[in-house]
Design a protein around this motif. Structure first.
Motif, PDB file in Angstrom:
ATOM      1  N   UNK A 215       0.714  -1.286   0.018  1.00 33.41           N
ATOM      2  CA  UNK A 215       0.025   0.104  -0.007  1.00 33.41           C
ATOM      3  C   UNK A 215       0.863   1.353  -0.111  1.00 33.41           C
ATOM      4  N   UNK A 216       1.896   1.282   0.733  1.00 32.11           N
ATOM      5  CA  UNK A 216       2.834   2.425   0.787  1.00 32.11           C
ATOM      6  C   UNK A 216       3.445   2.492  -0.661  1.00 32.11           C
ATOM      7  N   UNK A 217       3.931   1.546  -1.158  1.00 33.14           N
ATOM      8  CA  UNK A 217       4.597   1.671  -2.578  1.00 33.14           C
ATOM      9  C   UNK A 217       3.748   2.262  -3.455  1.00 33.14           C
ATOM     10  N   UNK A 218       2.391   2.107  -3.369  1.00 34.50           N
ATOM     11  CA  UNK A 218       1.344   2.509  -4.358  1.00 34.50           C
ATOM     12  C   UNK A 218       0.593   3.605  -4.004  1.00 34.50           C
ATOM     13  N   UNK A 219       1.012   4.115  -2.895  1.00 27.72           N
ATOM     14  CA  UNK A 219       0.537   5.378  -2.239  1.00 27.72           C
ATOM     15  C   UNK A 219      -0.991   5.320  -2.206  1.00 27.72           C
ATOM     16  N   UNK A 220      -1.286   4.213  -1.454  1.00 26.84           N
ATOM     17  CA  UNK A 220      -2.741   3.811  -1.094  1.00 26.84           C
ATOM     18  C   UNK A 220      -2.858   4.198   0.306  1.00 26.84           C
ATOM     19  N   UNK A 221      -3.976   4.423   1.092  1.00 29.01           N
ATOM     20  CA  UNK A 221      -4.321   4.487   2.337  1.00 29.01           C
ATOM     21  C   UNK A 221      -3.880   3.269   3.019  1.00 29.01           C
ATOM     22  N   UNK A 222      -3.160   3.460   4.289  1.00 26.02           N
ATOM     23  CA  UNK A 222      -2.817   2.214   4.966  1.00 26.02           C
ATOM     24  C   UNK A 222      -3.755   2.103   6.530  1.00 26.02           C
ATOM     25  N   UNK A 223      -4.265   3.211   6.713  1.00 31.14           N
ATOM     26  CA  UNK A 223      -4.992   2.890   8.037  1.00 31.14           C
ATOM     27  C   UNK A 223      -6.051   2.021   8.070  1.00 31.14           C
ATOM     28  N   UNK A 224      -6.570   1.563   6.820  1.00 35.24           N
ATOM     29  CA  UNK A 224      -7.441   0.571   6.840  1.00 35.24           C
ATOM     30  C   UNK A 224      -6.957  -0.765   7.162  1.00 35.24           C
ATOM     31  N   UNK A 225      -5.518  -1.106   7.408  1.00 38.91           N
ATOM     32  CA  UNK A 225      -4.980  -2.057   8.000  1.00 38.91           C
ATOM     33  C   UNK A 225      -5.217  -2.146   9.438  1.00 38.91           C
ATOM     34  N   UNK A 226      -5.394  -0.922   9.872  1.00 43.62           N
ATOM     35  CA  UNK A 226      -5.613  -0.921  11.455  1.00 43.62           C
ATOM     36  C   UNK A 226      -7.127  -1.114  12.024  1.00 43.62           C
ATOM     37  N   UNK A 227      -7.929  -0.371  11.071  1.00 42.62           N
ATOM     38  CA  UNK A 227      -9.232  -0.665  11.393  1.00 42.62           C
ATOM     39  C   UNK A 227      -9.999  -1.625  11.028  1.00 42.62           C
ATOM     40  N   UNK A 228      -9.375  -2.208   9.972  1.00 40.55           N
ATOM     41  CA  UNK A 228      -9.808  -3.509   9.324  1.00 40.55           C
ATOM     42  C   UNK A 228      -9.589  -4.498  10.513  1.00 40.55           C
ATOM     43  N   UNK A 229      -8.452  -4.822  11.049  1.00 38.89           N
ATOM     44  CA  UNK A 229      -8.163  -5.735  12.038  1.00 38.89           C
ATOM     45  C   UNK A 229      -8.989  -5.621  13.144  1.00 38.89           C
ATOM     46  N   UNK A 230      -9.337  -4.236  13.634  1.00 35.31           N
ATOM     47  CA  UNK A 230     -10.148  -4.015  14.517  1.00 35.31           C
ATOM     48  C   UNK A 230     -11.501  -4.268  14.446  1.00 35.31           C
ATOM     49  N   UNK A 231     -11.799  -4.299  13.251  1.00 33.96           N
ATOM     50  CA  UNK A 231     -13.271  -4.983  13.042  1.00 33.96           C
ATOM     51  C   UNK A 231     -13.494  -6.474  13.127  1.00 33.96           C
ATOM     52  N   UNK A 232     -12.270  -7.142  12.470  1.00 31.00           N
ATOM     53  CA  UNK A 232     -12.089  -8.445  12.899  1.00 31.00           C
ATOM     54  C   UNK A 232     -12.227  -9.061  14.320  1.00 31.00           C
ATOM     55  N   UNK A 233     -11.580  -8.112  15.135  1.00 28.81           N
ATOM     56  CA  UNK A 233     -11.191  -8.378  16.256  1.00 28.81           C
ATOM     57  C   UNK A 233     -12.709  -8.378  17.120  1.00 28.81           C
ATOM     58  N   UNK A 234     -13.439  -7.434  16.685  1.00 28.31           N
ATOM     59  CA  UNK A 234     -14.932  -7.351  17.050  1.00 28.31           C
ATOM     60  C   UNK A 234     -15.758  -8.152  16.844  1.00 28.31           C
ATOM     61  N   UNK A 235     -15.521  -9.030  15.626  1.00 25.73           N
ATOM     62  CA  UNK A 235     -16.360 -10.213  15.111  1.00 25.73           C
ATOM     63  C   UNK A 235     -16.518 -11.482  16.123  1.00 25.73           C
ATOM     64  N   UNK A 236     -15.464 -11.438  16.745  1.00 27.35           N
ATOM     65  CA  UNK A 236     -15.275 -12.701  17.827  1.00 27.35           C
ATOM     66  C   UNK A 236     -14.528 -13.796  17.286  1.00 27.35           C
ATOM     67  N   UNK A 237     -13.208 -13.694  17.300  1.00 25.06           N
ATOM     68  CA  UNK A 237     -12.353 -14.498  16.550  1.00 25.06           C
ATOM     69  C   UNK A 237     -12.544 -16.038  16.837  1.00 25.06           C
ATOM     70  N   UNK A 238     -12.412 -17.020  16.025  1.00 26.73           N
ATOM     71  CA  UNK A 238     -12.473 -18.352  16.055  1.00 26.73           C
ATOM     72  C   UNK A 238     -13.822 -18.813  16.182  1.00 26.73           C
ATOM     73  N   UNK A 239     -14.830 -17.958  16.234  1.00 22.41           N
ATOM     74  CA  UNK A 239     -16.323 -18.225  16.145  1.00 22.41           C
ATOM     75  C   UNK A 239     -16.936 -18.563  14.902  1.00 22.41           C
ATOM     76  N   UNK A 240     -16.090 -18.401  13.778  1.00 23.69           N
ATOM     77  CA  UNK A 240     -16.741 -18.597  12.579  1.00 23.69           C
ATOM     78  C   UNK A 240     -15.790 -19.581  11.664  1.00 23.69           C
TER      79      UNK A 240
END
Length: 234
Positions: free
Chosen positions: A183-208
């Motif tokens: 994402x850095x090399x292609x000048x794309x937004x990287x914040x999504x890596x943070x918020x995306x993983x936060x959303x996955x954590x909120x889904x309840x890992x290991x339950x699906x």
């Protein structure tokens, strides 16, 4: 053994050696068969529909090839939150993941899956899946021609074991870093890596069923690590 998880080969008998000796071409051929089996099993989003159109926009600035193979991005219409990529360039994103994430977050996940392929993790994952699947009956055979003799059941079993297998902690971290750097090399937004993983954590890992939600290390830890990289990068 490379990146192959030894526990995935335990009890596989003679197929373990065959799995470890699979050539890159055989891995690609197995990926072709496995991806085709998954495509037949799932409903693929209409190319002119909202999901496919959105994915095309999301990946427009992402790689069109992975390790020399054309990247084939498609959406599965399912509520499951998951995504995966195989060594042949087959990249599948589930509509449940798209419903959960915004475009920047999706790019982060897709970059992560591309990283698994580019770094050779998907190859080792296919080796382990092969050694423990119905396809191991081919252990006495060799070559791409043998791979193409997989029955529908064998190809489907191999695909399921690949899709739902877990990567090691080191592999997950390496793929996270690959996505961040991509994402850095292609000048794309990287914040999504943070918020995306936060959303996955909120889904309840290991339950699906999806391996994406059963990640190790946990998604919250990975989000914090990506935030540290983002802060360091300025």
């Amino acid at each position: 053994m490379g990146n192959v998880d030894p526990t995935g080969l335990m009890g596989a008998g003679g197929s373990a050696y065959k799995a470890l000796s699979l050539s890159d071409d055989e891995i690609v051929a197995m990926s072709d068969e496995s991806c085709a089996a998954m495509d037949r099993k799932n409903t693929i989003a209409n190319a002119a529909g909202a999901y496919a159109t959105r994915l095309a926009t999301v990946v427009k600035a992402m790689p069109s090839t992975i390790n020399g193979k054309p990247a084939d991005y498609r959406v599965y219409m399912t509520k499951e939150v998951n995504a995966w990529a195989m060594a042949n360039g087959c990249i599948r994103v589930y509509s449940g993941l798209m419903d959960l994430m915004n475009d920047d977050e999706l790019r982060g996940v897709i970059g992560h899956e591309i990283g698994h392929v580019a770094l050779g993790h998907s190859k080792s994952r296919m080796q382990a899946a092969y050694a423990t699947s119905a396809a191991r009956a081919l252990a006495s055979a060799s070559g791409i021609a043998a791979v193409k003799t997989l029955t529908e059941s064998q190809a489907g079993d191999l695909a399921e074991k690949f899709v739902h297998a877990q990567f090691s902690q080191a592999q997950e971290r390496a793929a996270d870093d690959y996505s961040f750097d991509l994402l850095t090399s292609r000048k794309l937004e990287r914040k999504g890596l943070v918020t995306g993983f936060q959303k996955l954590a909120g889904q309840g890992e290991g339950q699906q069923a999806g391996a994406l939600l059963g990640s190790h290390p946990p998604s919250a830890e990975r989000a914090a690590r990506m935030q540290e990289r983002l802060d360091s990068a300025g």
